[in-house]
Design an enzyme around this catalytic site. Sequence first.
Site, PDB file in Angstrom:
ATOM      1  N   LEU A  79     -29.387 -27.209   8.241  1.00 34.12           N
ATOM      2  CA  LEU A  79     -30.278 -26.639   7.981  1.00 34.12           C
ATOM      3  C   LEU A  79     -29.983 -26.535   6.493  1.00 34.12           C
ATOM      4  O   LEU A  79     -28.894 -25.568   6.188  1.00 34.12           O
ATOM      5  CB  LEU A  79     -31.109 -26.202   7.969  1.00 34.12           C
ATOM      6  N   LEU A  81     -30.623 -24.698   3.372  1.00 34.57           N
ATOM      7  CA  LEU A  81     -31.185 -23.128   2.828  1.00 34.57           C
ATOM      8  C   LEU A  81     -31.339 -22.996   1.253  1.00 34.57           C
ATOM      9  O   LEU A  81     -32.135 -21.624   1.367  1.00 34.57           O
ATOM     10  CB  LEU A  81     -30.713 -21.858   3.512  1.00 34.57           C
ATOM     11  N   HIS A 146     -12.606  -7.555   4.688  1.00 35.15           N
ATOM     12  CA  HIS A 146     -11.966  -7.963   6.273  1.00 35.15           C
ATOM     13  C   HIS A 146     -11.912  -6.898   7.421  1.00 35.15           C
ATOM     14  O   HIS A 146     -11.443  -5.893   7.338  1.00 35.15           O
ATOM     15  CB  HIS A 146     -11.000  -9.144   6.188  1.00 35.15           C
ATOM     16  N   TYR A 150     -12.361  -2.643   6.715  1.00 32.17           N
ATOM     17  CA  TYR A 150     -12.727  -2.070   7.203  1.00 32.17           C
ATOM     18  C   TYR A 150     -11.715  -0.759   8.635  1.00 32.17           C
ATOM     19  O   TYR A 150     -12.555   0.913   8.178  1.00 32.17           O
ATOM     20  CB  TYR A 150     -13.698  -3.074   8.584  1.00 32.17           C
ATOM     21  N   ASP A 176     -13.955  -6.523  13.615  1.00 28.28           N
ATOM     22  CA  ASP A 176     -14.788  -7.659  13.672  1.00 28.28           C
ATOM     23  C   ASP A 176     -15.749  -7.997  15.095  1.00 28.28           C
ATOM     24  O   ASP A 176     -16.534  -8.129  15.337  1.00 28.28           O
ATOM     25  CB  ASP A 176     -14.020  -8.963  13.841  1.00 28.28           C
TER      26      ASP A 176
END
Length: 395
Positions: A79, A81, A146, A150, A176
């Site tokens: 899709l 967007l 990444h 963090y 992650d």
Amino acid sequence: MTESRSKPLAGLRVLDLTRLLPGPVATQHLADLGADVVKIEDTGEGDYARSMGAPSVKSAGETSAFFKLVNRNKRALRLDLKQPEGVAVFRRLTLLADVVIEGFRPGVMDKLGIGYAALAEINPRLVFCSISGYGQSGPYAQRAGHDINYIGYAGVLDQIGEAGRAPAVPNFQIGDLLGGALMPLVGLLAAVLDARATGRGRHVDVAMTDAVFAHAVFPLAGLLARLAPPPRGADLLSGGVPCYGVYATADGRYMAVGALEKKFWELLCDTLGRADLKPFHLAFGAKGEKTRAELSAVFASQPQSHWVARFADIDCCVTPVLTINEALDNEQLQARGMVVEADGIPQFAPPYKLSDYEFSIERNAPAPGQHSEDILREAGFDADAIDNLRQRGII
């Protein structure tokens, strides 16, 4: 005979706009539990994970093993967007959805016209989950990042590694997976329960940095005990005491020693014929270093296979450090049904066992847009409308 039960999340419809690792792992857990997860990708490259790394050596085609490992049991829709017509299609799909989960930078969904406030107006019970590095607010909200960034900000990377050396980069994505895959499930499932009871959804804001920081229990405990940050590689659970650490064997392999309790340590010492080491299992400093050196010499005298056999029937938390291929064949993990073959590769089964629930892979990771027509029909689009969307590049 026990009556067959639906999977726990059967009937939950999830629109998944996430890519790469964190969000797809989260939504795969939902899909494995029976949710209808619709993976929505753009009409261009789609999820970058499809082409990351080498293609699977065990199957034909160009889809990466990485993508296959985190996208099973999902349906797929392409899709665009960036076009108003694509946004209109997405808004229509949300009327049938319970959850929207996205991993864009804060503000992107609002700019597209499909942020939480806009979607809640047409579906008040919708749960909207945003996964980002630093959250939807704060001075770092718009920064790129990444996993390594963090865990660096959370005070965790500083704790990983050997004493006197630089922090070690783990080949396990703590931010992650702990932050971006598991924590969203807690928030969004709580919100789903609430929405079913009240008819009102919520915006679930998950920052991967927050999630790692909130679980840095031992670094904080060490700080409170010392009034200073715990030294890397020298705290209770990071290599600072002889009874908890990794020891090299004669063949360059390793044994993991986790004999924290006194009874386990003493059994370890007796098994090695080193009763003289019993007083030092929680020793720090010079005595701890001397004890570790003594223990290192013992383990270095024989190959790993020798120590595996020696401790096979000795219950004192001494185990081999396995490679990933060895872990796939491990008798315990095999007995727990943790490895399944599907889509031409070995895959991990879900790490939870529920009564009256049997895990199954009903769909391999989907091709781009594989289920577009079915998904759009369910939303009320007829064949002509779907064909028109395809011709105009919306799907």
